[in-house]
Design a protein around this motif. Structure first.
Motif, PDB file in Angstrom:
ATOM      1  N   ILE A 142       0.858  -1.184   0.000  1.00 55.06           N
ATOM      2  CA  ILE A 142       0.000   0.000   0.000  1.00 55.06           C
ATOM      3  C   ILE A 142       0.896   1.236   0.000  1.00 55.06           C
ATOM      4  O   ILE A 142       1.663   1.445   0.946  1.00 55.06           O
ATOM      5  N   PRO A 143       0.827   2.067  -1.056  1.00 57.45           N
ATOM      6  CA  PRO A 143       1.655   3.274  -1.070  1.00 57.45           C
ATOM      7  C   PRO A 143       1.088   4.340  -0.127  1.00 57.45           C
ATOM      8  O   PRO A 143      -0.129   4.504  -0.009  1.00 57.45           O
ATOM      9  N   ILE A 144       1.984   5.042   0.544  1.00 53.14           N
ATOM     10  CA  ILE A 144       1.596   6.177   1.387  1.00 53.14           C
ATOM     11  C   ILE A 144       2.027   7.427   0.632  1.00 53.14           C
ATOM     12  O   ILE A 144       3.222   7.743   0.561  1.00 53.14           O
ATOM     13  N   LEU A 145       1.074   8.107   0.028  1.00 55.11           N
ATOM     14  CA  LEU A 145       1.376   9.223  -0.859  1.00 55.11           C
ATOM     15  C   LEU A 145       2.040  10.401  -0.148  1.00 55.11           C
ATOM     16  O   LEU A 145       2.904  11.064  -0.718  1.00 55.11           O
ATOM     17  N   GLU A 146       1.664  10.660   1.095  1.00 51.20           N
ATOM     18  CA  GLU A 146       2.213  11.808   1.822  1.00 51.20           C
ATOM     19  C   GLU A 146       3.717  11.683   2.071  1.00 51.20           C
ATOM     20  O   GLU A 146       4.446  12.665   2.048  1.00 51.20           O
ATOM     21  N   THR A 147       4.173  10.466   2.334  1.00 49.27           N
ATOM     22  CA  THR A 147       5.585  10.263   2.675  1.00 49.27           C
ATOM     23  C   THR A 147       6.390   9.649   1.534  1.00 49.27           C
ATOM     24  O   THR A 147       7.617   9.631   1.586  1.00 49.27           O
ATOM     25  N   GLY A 148       5.723   9.127   0.513  1.00 48.10           N
ATOM     26  CA  GLY A 148       6.420   8.475  -0.582  1.00 48.10           C
ATOM     27  C   GLY A 148       6.930   7.089  -0.224  1.00 48.10           C
ATOM     28  O   GLY A 148       7.742   6.510  -0.941  1.00 48.10           O
ATOM     29  N   LYS A 149       6.471   6.527   0.886  1.00 50.08           N
ATOM     30  CA  LYS A 149       6.895   5.200   1.325  1.00 50.08           C
ATOM     31  C   LYS A 149       5.792   4.183   1.057  1.00 50.08           C
ATOM     32  O   LYS A 149       4.706   4.539   0.603  1.00 50.08           O
ATOM     33  N   GLU A 150       6.090   2.929   1.337  1.00 47.21           N
ATOM     34  CA  GLU A 150       5.116   1.861   1.167  1.00 47.21           C
ATOM     35  C   GLU A 150       4.882   1.139   2.479  1.00 47.21           C
ATOM     36  O   GLU A 150       5.763   1.097   3.335  1.00 47.21           O
TER      37      GLU A 150
END
Length: 66
Positions: free
Chosen positions: A42-50
């Motif tokens: 699941i990508p976390i758009l705010e941090t650019g991490k997964e």
């Protein structure tokens, strides 16, 4: 839990799904796995991490070996 010579394995199915399971037995033609979990990224758009999420592959099944 792992017992003896068992190992966790990660497989990518023909459908594109990724699963994690305990390898119970393998041969030239087949593998036997147990406690199969479906893995989703699941990508976390705010941090650019997964983030990884795991859930039972067959949620309503009573048996765990495949």
């Amino acid at each position: 839990m792992l017992k003896g010579n068992e190992h966790f394995i990660i497989l990518k199915l023909v459908s594109g799904e990724e699963i994690m399971a305990v390898l119970k037995n393998d041969s030239d033609e087949y593998i036997e796995i147990d406690n199969v979990m479906s893995i989703k990224t699941i990508p976390i758009l705010e941090t650019g991490k997964e983030q990884l999420a795991a859930s039972p592959f067959c949620q309503f099944g009573e048996k765990t070996p495949f």
